[in-house]
Design a protein around this motif. Sequence first.
Motif, short mmCIF file in Angstrom:
data_model
loop_
_atom_site.label_atom_id
_atom_site.label_comp_id
_atom_site.label_asym_id
_atom_site.label_seq_id
_atom_site.Cartn_x
_atom_site.Cartn_y
_atom_site.Cartn_z
N GLY A 1 0.23 6.49 -1.12
CA GLY A 1 -0.26 5.41 -0.27
C GLY A 1 -1.73 5.15 -0.48
N GLN B 1 0.79 -1.22 0.00
CA GLN B 1 0.00 0.00 0.00
C GLN B 1 0.83 1.28 0.00
N ILE B 2 2.19 1.18 -0.05
CA ILE B 2 3.06 2.36 0.01
C ILE B 2 4.05 2.35 -1.16
N TYR B 3 4.13 3.51 -1.86
CA TYR B 3 5.05 3.67 -2.99
C TYR B 3 5.73 5.02 -2.89
N ARG B 4 6.90 5.11 -3.52
CA ARG B 4 7.62 6.39 -3.56
C ARG B 4 8.21 6.57 -4.94
N ALA C 1 5.21 9.93 5.76
CA ALA C 1 4.26 8.87 5.42
C ALA C 1 3.16 9.53 4.58
N SER D 1 0.04 8.98 4.31
CA SER D 1 -1.29 9.09 4.92
C SER D 1 -1.32 9.98 6.15
N GLN E 1 -4.90 3.85 1.59
CA GLN E 1 -5.32 3.69 2.98
C GLN E 1 -6.73 3.11 3.01
N ARG F 1 5.58 10.56 -2.03
CA ARG F 1 5.07 9.33 -1.43
C ARG F 1 3.59 9.14 -1.80
#
Length: 128
Positions: free
Chosen positions: A67, A53-56, A107, A109, A69, A65
């Motif tokens: 995300g 669920q997390i990319y950069r 982050a 989110s 959620q 970033r």
Amino acid sequence: MRAIILEPEAPAGGVICVMLNEGVSSAQEAFRVMLRDEIAPALRELGFVGSGQIYRLPDDRHWARLGFQKSAFSMWEQVSFTINLSVVSKELWEQRRSAGRLPARPAPSTFYGPWMWQRRRCPDHVPQ
């Protein structure tokens, strides 16, 4: 397995939910499969790195970033989620970080304040 992605009519809207489809046992699984099989490959083609669920987006001067959620109110047959995007210069992040209690990197989110650019695509409605 294929997740169903629904989009609201309004131009300001975004992806709103994943619903149970044939071949998947729950909407939670459909959400995971959608991220793995559809979203992640498309993001990687654009230069993003990450998983789940997390990319950069790698950059020497900025944190970018992205995300996904999931809503705490998601159920087995439906998952609502928000897409969060945050971008801030690494120089500004380090300045703010040295003056307060911020993590090593932002982050997607978490809202840190109006001093950094952040956008959220939230569900407008839940389809019937």
